[in-house]
Design an enzyme around this catalytic site. Sequence first.
Site, mmCIF file in Angstrom:
data_model
loop_
_atom_site.group_PDB
_atom_site.id
_atom_site.type_symbol
_atom_site.label_atom_id
_atom_site.label_comp_id
_atom_site.label_asym_id
_atom_site.label_seq_id
_atom_site.Cartn_x
_atom_site.Cartn_y
_atom_site.Cartn_z
ATOM 1 C CD GLU A 157 2.429 3.186 8.217
ATOM 2 O OE1 GLU A 157 2.908 2.611 9.186
ATOM 3 O OE2 GLU A 157 2.015 2.584 7.198
ATOM 4 C CG ASN A 165 11.882 1.262 7.764
ATOM 5 O OD1 ASN A 165 11.281 0.564 6.942
ATOM 6 N ND2 ASN A 165 11.799 1.051 9.067
ATOM 7 N NE ARG A 198 19.293 -11.800 9.122
ATOM 8 C CZ ARG A 198 17.969 -11.804 9.095
ATOM 9 N NH1 ARG A 198 17.340 -11.134 8.150
ATOM 10 N NH2 ARG A 198 17.271 -12.476 10.004
ATOM 11 C CG ASP A 228 12.306 -0.066 13.725
ATOM 12 O OD1 ASP A 228 12.298 0.085 12.489
ATOM 13 O OD2 ASP A 228 11.688 -0.977 14.293
ATOM 14 C CG MET A 276 7.639 -7.469 6.383
ATOM 15 S SD MET A 276 7.458 -6.111 7.578
ATOM 16 C CE MET A 276 7.279 -7.046 9.088
ATOM 17 N NE ARG A 277 14.369 -11.934 5.349
ATOM 18 C CZ ARG A 277 14.354 -13.068 6.044
ATOM 19 N NH1 ARG A 277 13.225 -13.499 6.569
ATOM 20 N NH2 ARG A 277 15.468 -13.745 6.229
ATOM 21 C CG HIS A 282 8.608 1.460 13.129
ATOM 22 N ND1 HIS A 282 8.709 0.094 13.002
ATOM 23 C CD2 HIS A 282 8.334 1.711 14.440
ATOM 24 C CE1 HIS A 282 8.504 -0.464 14.190
ATOM 25 N NE2 HIS A 282 8.281 0.495 15.080
ATOM 26 C CB SER A 314 -0.947 0.006 1.196
ATOM 27 O OG SER A 314 -0.249 0.068 2.424
ATOM 28 C CG ASN A 315 3.376 2.691 3.145
ATOM 29 O OD1 ASN A 315 2.660 3.667 3.279
ATOM 30 N ND2 ASN A 315 3.695 1.903 4.158
#
Length: 215
Positions: A201, A134, A92, A172, A117-118, A136, A40-41
């Site tokens: 957001e 980012n 990663r 974050d 989501m990583r 949040h 959605s963002n």
Amino acid sequence: MSQYYPIDTSSSLISPDISTNNLQPTKPLKLGVMASGNGSNFDVVAQAIQEERLNAQIQVLIYNNPSAKAAVRAANRGVEAVLLNHRDYKKREDLDRAIVKTLQQYNVDLVIMAGWMRLVTQELIDAFPDKIINIHPSLLPSFKGVRAVEQALAAGVKITGCTVHLLRLEMDSGPILMQAAVPVLPDDTAATLHARIQIQEHRILPLAIAAIGNR
């Protein structure tokens, strides 16, 4: 830094130095968007560009979940989408090297993590220093990490919200670019509160992109 504080879900107050006009980058920003889920963002950023509220172009969407709806949204808007499934990489760092290579291939100026989501590594951060943002669903530094909305409800706070910030290795924790406050209502559930946070957001993300792109 400038901050944007909506008063409630139907009206908003923008600080005097914030407007979509004085934030517009002088040249189009080339964006790379990273998403894992609904997207959605991503759609909000694409819509702001289409409506000429954001002087930018989305070069590529990178997604790590084969079933992510974000890829469908990208296809509907004619944006190229690249699947980099995290399950295909042993470490990663290997995934982040592939992400960096893809972003560089698409000549990206700014990276938008829109529901990625990583956890990332220094490989990605070093490739785009202070050029990764980012979003949040809390007023950082409160309620970092996953299930931030549930954390806010459990803590019994009266106000929560959302934050756009620069990415750092610690989760974050990066410098805050913009925040929006959302009241917690007595009968709120995680679903109802998250829905109202998401409205904010969608308001501040395009503004924050324009603000950092104009530096």
